[in-house]
Design an enzyme around this catalytic site. Structure first.
Site, short mmCIF file in Angstrom:
data_model
loop_
_atom_site.label_atom_id
_atom_site.label_comp_id
_atom_site.label_asym_id
_atom_site.label_seq_id
_atom_site.Cartn_x
_atom_site.Cartn_y
_atom_site.Cartn_z
N LYS B 79 51.87 43.36 42.43
CA LYS B 79 51.11 44.49 42.35
C LYS B 79 51.91 45.71 42.81
O LYS B 79 52.19 45.73 43.88
CB LYS B 79 49.70 44.47 42.74
CG LYS B 79 48.91 45.65 41.94
CD LYS B 79 47.45 45.77 42.16
CE LYS B 79 46.73 47.16 41.79
NZ LYS B 79 45.20 47.02 41.93
N SER B 154 42.27 47.45 38.11
CA SER B 154 43.53 47.78 38.04
C SER B 154 44.73 46.83 38.06
O SER B 154 45.85 47.18 37.82
CB SER B 154 43.64 48.98 39.15
OG SER B 154 43.49 48.33 40.35
N SER B 178 39.05 45.17 40.81
CA SER B 178 40.51 45.20 40.34
C SER B 178 41.33 43.78 40.43
O SER B 178 42.28 43.92 39.78
CB SER B 178 41.21 46.19 40.86
OG SER B 178 40.94 47.37 40.53
#
EC number: 6.3.5.7
Lengths: 96, 485
Positions: B79, B154, B178
């Protein structure tokens, strides 16, 4: 009654060091008002004598031995700086 | 079948027997990215040249018979809010568009020591603020199961890349859901560890008291493998916990006889779609057959979690994001006569709308005259929410519910009203407030879109969470389904 005024929004934007346009001031006032109104449901709860939780672990003041360690070399430190000169970061004038 | 459909344990066997090379895995990964990433748009930055060099050097190790790490040669996606030395790290934000980190996060160092190869950096909502990946400044990642739908967020890029078979697994981060919500939306396994389990050093901070780095994988076994590498005390993170790290893979016994499950009525009631609720009720039948028992319980303050979360996380964000001022790194405006103007215009031009909204909310909640009414109040409510969990865990081993109230939603469906988007996280947020671990595992489909089962455990009891998740996974076949791409 609205919970936050446009003047307050401008004040908060200044505290947050965020330039906002007149249009954004208007939108943010509406949006923040809605979010704050929603958050006021918390007032339904009696929290007298309830300790606030800042984080969930039972640890505080984690310290290490006070020993000097090598930091990053100056070239690395300045690698991402938008403007630098002679080993220093350069910024616009602080006073007009 | 692609090599990347295999489990870590199987691939390690093939490597050790010299039936495959590390380079084969890396080739496979980039081949798949070339095939599908222009459709799902999961990657922001690729690390191809370095990855291939690294693969060649690991292949040399393989032939020379050196000792190999537990995740030797495994291709991973990261990420884009976890810093990677000399590999661009943007947080999905214009303000860090050209940011080139000078060190690796501890999680990345641990992975490298175990032998993983970083394939590239994955898309996300700007600074982790969002539930759909629509708040990325660069691109919208799409759901591999249906390109009209969001992958969640996210960590949407991280979940989509694993679901589409671009990488074997990935790292995400979870502040209010997330990791778990995109894992549910994309039909993969995602764990948010106990707060303090994994070092946050090098995770670009959004809400420091809530967030954790965690693994996103195709199977529970791989997830457990990855956490064994990630977890542990780190002198660089004073909130990482000094608690021994068990061998999580050893807890995957398949035996859950006598396990006591609590099912919060708040998690299967109002606001939860029938398909999400039904998939959980079906899952409970599976777990009952395996010898577990369940009872309805209550987490009475669940309803207040969303408000408390947005006040606390935005307050923390307003402080954490103060560092983006155009001085030491990141974007700087061209339009400024003096320093204060430079700060203000840099931030106005560099941040997206959602980030600005949360900085404003947080600054307001912390400002003089409002601190007690909003910030402190939310911290007190957090105490009540944490106690809800402690009460249930006195009698039950795990708590089970849906991961999200609905399956994935359509692109653009929830972008007009911030509160509608926020409501998507009602079942994951309380877990972050309480700091307990939670996993999402695939538990069904609705209209061709995956659904996730959320299993929540006691502090530092990831072993039980994994044991239950694994038993369920082995008794069902949802994890074997793959999107048709």
């Amino acid at each position: 009654m609205s919970r936050i005024s446009e003047d307050q929004v401008k004040h908060v934007a200044n505290l947050a060091r965020l330039a906002i346009t007149e249009e954004e001031t208007e939108t943010l006032t509406k949006e923040l008002d809605a979010i704050i109104a929603f958050a006021e449901e918390l007032n339904e709860l009696n929290t007298e004598n309830v300790e606030p939780t800042s984080h969930v672990l039972d640890i505080k003041n984690v310290l290490r031995e006070d020993q000097a360690e090598k930091g990053l070399p100056i070239t690395e430190v300045l690698k991402n700086a938008p403007d630098s000169k002679d080993g220093h970061i350069r910024v616009p004038s602080i006073m007009d | 079948m692609s090599l990347l459909d295999q489990k870590v344990s199987h691939l390690q066997g093939l490597l050790h027997k010299k039936e495959i090379k590390v380079s084969d895995l890396i080739d496979e990964s980039y081949k798949r990215i070339n095939q599908v990433d222009d459709k799902i748009k999961a990657f922001l930055t690729l690390n191809e040249e370095n990855a291939r060099t690294q693969a060649a050097s690991l292949d040399d190790k393989l032939t020379s018979g050196e000792e190999l790490g537990a995740l030797f040669g495994m291709p991973i996606g990261i990420k884009d809010n976890i810093v990677t030395k000399n590999l661009r790290t943007t947080c999905g934000s214009r303000i860090l568009e050209k940011f080139d980190p000078v060190y690796d996060a501890t999680a990345i160092q641990n992975l490298h020591n175990a032998g993983t190869i970083t394939i590239g950096k994955l898309n996300m909502d700007e600074f982790g603020m969002g539930s759909s990946n629509e708040n990325s400044a660069f691109q919208k990642t799409l759901n591999p199961w249906n390109l009209e739908y969001v992958p969640g967020g996210s960590s949407g890029g991280s979940a989509a890349a694993v679901a589409a078979g671009e990488v074997l697994f990935s790292l995400g981060s979870d502040t209010g859901g997330s990791i778990r919500q995109p894992a549910a939306f994309c039909g993969v396994v995602g764990l948010k560890p106990t707060y303090g389990r994994v070092s946050r050093f090098g995770l670009v901070a959004f809400a420091s008291s809530l967030e954790q780095i965690g693994p996103i994988t195709r199977t529970v076994e791989d997830n457990a493998f990855l956490l064994e590498t990630l977890a542990g005390l780190d002198p660089m993170d004073s909130t990482s916990a000094n608690v021994p790290v068990p061998k999580y893979t050893e807890s995957l016994t398949g035996d859950i006889k006598g396990l006591k499950i609590g099912v919060p009525k708040e998690y299967i009631g109002e606001g939860v779609s029938p398909e999400s609720r039904d998939s959980v009720l079906e899952a409970l039948k599976v777990l009952e057959k395996l010898g577990a028992t369940w009872e309805e319980v209550s987490l009475p303050h669940s309803k207040y979690a969303l408000s408390a979360y947005y006040l606390l996380s935005s307050s923390e964000a307003s402080a954490n994001l103060a560092r983006f001022d155009g001085v030491r790194y990141g974007y700087r405006t061209d339009n400024a006569k003096n320093l204060i103007e430079m700060y203000k215009n840099t931030r106005a031009e560099g941040f997206g709308d959602e980030v600005k909204r949360r900085i404003m909310l947080g600054t307001f909640a912390l400002s003089s005259g409002y601190y007690d009414a909003y910030y402190k109040k939310a911290q007190q409510v957090r105490t009540l929410i944490k106690k809800d969990f402690e009460d249930v865990f006195e009698k039950f081993d795990v708590i089970i519910g849906p991961t999200a109230p609905t399956p994935a939603f359509k692109l653009g469906e929830k972008t007009t009203d911030p509160l509608t988007m926020y409501a998507n996280d009602i079942l994951t947020i309380p877990v972050n407030l309480a700091g307990v671990p939670g996993i999402s595992v695939p538990c069904g489909f609705a209209g061709g879109l995956p659904l996730g089962l959320q299993i929540i455990g006691r502090h530092f009891d990831e072993s039980t969470v994994y044991r239950v998740a694994h038993a369920f996974e082995q008794a069902t076949s949802f994890h074997k389904e793959k999107p048709d791409m």
